[in-house]
Write a protein that holds these residues in place. Structure first.
Motif, mmCIF file in Angstrom:
data_model
loop_
_atom_site.group_PDB
_atom_site.id
_atom_site.type_symbol
_atom_site.label_atom_id
_atom_site.label_comp_id
_atom_site.label_asym_id
_atom_site.label_seq_id
_atom_site.Cartn_x
_atom_site.Cartn_y
_atom_site.Cartn_z
ATOM 1 N N GLU A 229 0.719 -1.264 0.039
ATOM 2 C CA GLU A 229 -0.013 -0.023 -0.075
ATOM 3 C C GLU A 229 0.849 1.328 0.046
ATOM 4 N N ASN A 230 1.993 1.328 0.517
ATOM 5 C CA ASN A 230 3.043 2.269 0.827
ATOM 6 C C ASN A 230 3.822 2.284 -0.601
ATOM 7 N N ASN A 231 3.813 1.511 -1.583
ATOM 8 C CA ASN A 231 4.489 1.427 -2.646
ATOM 9 C C ASN A 231 3.643 1.096 -3.870
ATOM 10 N N VAL A 232 2.600 1.800 -3.955
ATOM 11 C CA VAL A 232 1.634 1.629 -4.920
ATOM 12 C C VAL A 232 2.136 1.834 -6.550
ATOM 13 N N GLY A 233 3.160 2.739 -6.542
ATOM 14 C CA GLY A 233 3.639 3.044 -7.802
ATOM 15 C C GLY A 233 4.946 2.071 -8.323
ATOM 16 N N GLU A 234 5.273 1.341 -7.540
ATOM 17 C CA GLU A 234 6.258 0.314 -7.669
ATOM 18 C C GLU A 234 5.839 -0.810 -8.298
ATOM 19 N N ARG A 235 6.721 -1.720 -8.935
ATOM 20 C CA ARG A 235 6.422 -2.963 -9.562
ATOM 21 C C ARG A 235 6.759 -3.965 -8.507
ATOM 22 N N VAL A 265 -0.899 -11.656 -5.407
ATOM 23 C CA VAL A 265 -1.124 -10.772 -6.824
ATOM 24 C C VAL A 265 -2.344 -10.033 -7.039
ATOM 25 N N GLU A 266 -3.636 -10.721 -6.472
ATOM 26 C CA GLU A 266 -5.017 -9.887 -6.453
ATOM 27 C C GLU A 266 -4.865 -8.801 -5.498
ATOM 28 N N TYR A 267 -4.011 -8.865 -4.367
ATOM 29 C CA TYR A 267 -4.052 -7.715 -3.364
ATOM 30 C C TYR A 267 -3.208 -6.557 -4.138
ATOM 31 N N ILE A 268 -2.167 -6.960 -4.614
ATOM 32 C CA ILE A 268 -1.667 -6.151 -5.375
ATOM 33 C C ILE A 268 -2.265 -5.173 -6.533
ATOM 34 N N GLN A 269 -2.886 -6.193 -7.166
ATOM 35 C CA GLN A 269 -3.779 -5.369 -8.211
ATOM 36 C C GLN A 269 -4.928 -4.496 -7.693
ATOM 37 N N ARG A 270 -5.739 -4.952 -6.752
ATOM 38 C CA ARG A 270 -6.469 -4.287 -6.115
ATOM 39 C C ARG A 270 -6.163 -3.070 -5.420
ATOM 40 N N VAL A 271 -5.060 -3.118 -4.756
ATOM 41 C CA VAL A 271 -4.383 -1.936 -4.024
ATOM 42 C C VAL A 271 -4.075 -0.773 -5.102
ATOM 43 N N LYS A 272 -3.531 -0.970 -6.338
ATOM 44 C CA LYS A 272 -3.170 -0.472 -7.602
ATOM 45 C C LYS A 272 -4.464 0.302 -8.101
ATOM 46 N N ILE A 273 -5.501 -0.558 -8.144
ATOM 47 C CA ILE A 273 -6.780 -0.202 -9.075
ATOM 48 C C ILE A 273 -7.442 0.987 -8.157
ATOM 49 N N GLU A 274 -7.530 0.568 -6.593
ATOM 50 C CA GLU A 274 -8.045 1.315 -5.684
ATOM 51 C C GLU A 274 -7.406 2.890 -5.759
ATOM 52 N N ALA A 275 -6.011 2.801 -5.934
ATOM 53 C CA ALA A 275 -5.304 4.096 -6.093
ATOM 54 C C ALA A 275 -5.695 4.954 -7.271
ATOM 55 N N ALA A 276 -5.769 4.027 -8.418
ATOM 56 C CA ALA A 276 -6.043 4.550 -9.874
ATOM 57 C C ALA A 276 -7.683 5.100 -9.694
#
Length: 327
Positions: A229-235, A265-276
């Motif tokens: 969550e604190n590194n949403v812009g990173e791969r 993987v789902e968690y990373i995707q959902r955090v990124k999409i929530e930020a988007a």
């Protein structure tokens, strides 16, 4: 056709509208039938443990048409939405549970509205079956009723005469679904137009705000969630996370899934999409700029994942929720 008996439960601490609205909709359908020179389609009754039930901390009072032990048989039980603390309200309404089970055994169907799903699940009738409820309470529902298959984002679930709806006003779509099943498509369309409801709405996904499941005791997994969550812009890769917290990859994936109900993987995707989503709602950035800011470089992949999670494309989402885009 004989009128179907609809029993709307007057639960303690129910949301008042979730009692009034079903009664209003079924009554409106009866009026449609009357205008066509036909008898009523439904016999509607409010059923409670007492004649007068105070709701919303005494701000409202609903008078039941019948007491629970006066109703020997019904065709459909409506379980309204609960408000307040779920555990407390399940205890307040526990006397409804054996009656619901008995009515279902006698052939009645049962429909829960929004958080009424908790009371329906408490009957045990949903064990092994699908269920919908308000997205905000999904984690709590899964903790309390692990035997029930909660379907994220779904507006309506319909399994073997047991119905449930998603959050808040989405119960109107469940009521339309039931009306179409009990009458026909023409009546359902007329009801949708009368109440200004979009018929056949399938998902509450655009409204879901992903918050992550952190009510668990696995501290390294919590730390991994915070890092994501604190590194949403990173791969971020699963291998990187497993190595960072000194856990073998397979074991890390199992622990993460058990703790959060999502794969890493789902968690990373959902955090990124929530930020988007937040950027699309509140900034002047275009879709491509947002995509890069949340760590995606592949336009097709970003659009595919965004649509899968929200039910909308990034552009449609921005046009729908961004005030500047709407203007």
């Amino acid at each position: 056709m004989s009128a179907r008996k609809i029993s709307i439960l007057v639960l303690n601490e129910a949301v008042p509208a979730s009692i009034v609205d079903p009664s209003y909709m079924f009554s409106a359908v009866n009026q449609f039938f009357k205008e066509a020179g036909k008898g009523p389609a439904f016999e509607i009754q409010l059923v409670g443990l007492s004649r007068d039930v105070p709701l919303n901390r005494g701000a409202f009072s609903v008078r039941a048409d019948a007491l629970l032990d006066e109703v020997e048989k019904t065709d459909l039980v409506i379980v309204p939405a609960l408000s307040g603390d779920i555990g407390t309200n399940l205890e307040l309404n526990k006397d409804f549970i054996p009656w619901i089970v008995r009515q279902h055994a006698n052939g009645a169907e049962v429909a829960s509205l929004c958080l009424g799903a908790f009371l329906l699940a408490a009957t045990g009738l949903l064990n092994g079956k699908e269920c919908s409820t308000h997205w905000l309470f999904a984690d709590e529902f899964r903790r309390m009723f692990p035997e029930v298959r909660l379907v994220d984002g779904r507006i309506i679930s319909d399994e073997q005469g047991l119905y449930s709806s998603g959050g808040a006003s989405s119960y109107w779509n469940l009521l339309l679904h039931i009306i179409e099943k009990y009458t026909d498509r023409t009546i359902a369309i007329r009801a949708s137009k009368f109440f200004a409801i979009e018929i056949d709405r399938k998902t509450q996904s655009p409204f879901i705000m992903f918050q992550g499941q952190k009510k668990h005791e696995d501290e390294p997994i919590k730390q991994a969630q915070d890092f994501i969550e604190n590194n949403v812009g990173e791969r971020i890769s699963v291998e990187d996370l497993a190595l960072k917290y000194a856990i073998g990859r397979r074991h890390f994936e199992r622990r993460f899934k058990k703790a959060t109900n999502n794969t890493p993987v789902e968690y990373i995707q959902r955090v990124k999409i929530e930020a988007a989503k937040k950027l699309l709602e509140n900034s002047a950035k275009n879709v491509t700029e947002v995509m890069y800011e949340v760590g995606y470089t592949d336009v097709k992949a970003f659009r595919t994942i965004f649509r899968r999670i929200t039910g909308l494309s990034p552009m449609v989402y921005r046009n729908k929720y961004n005030r500047m885009a709407a203007v």
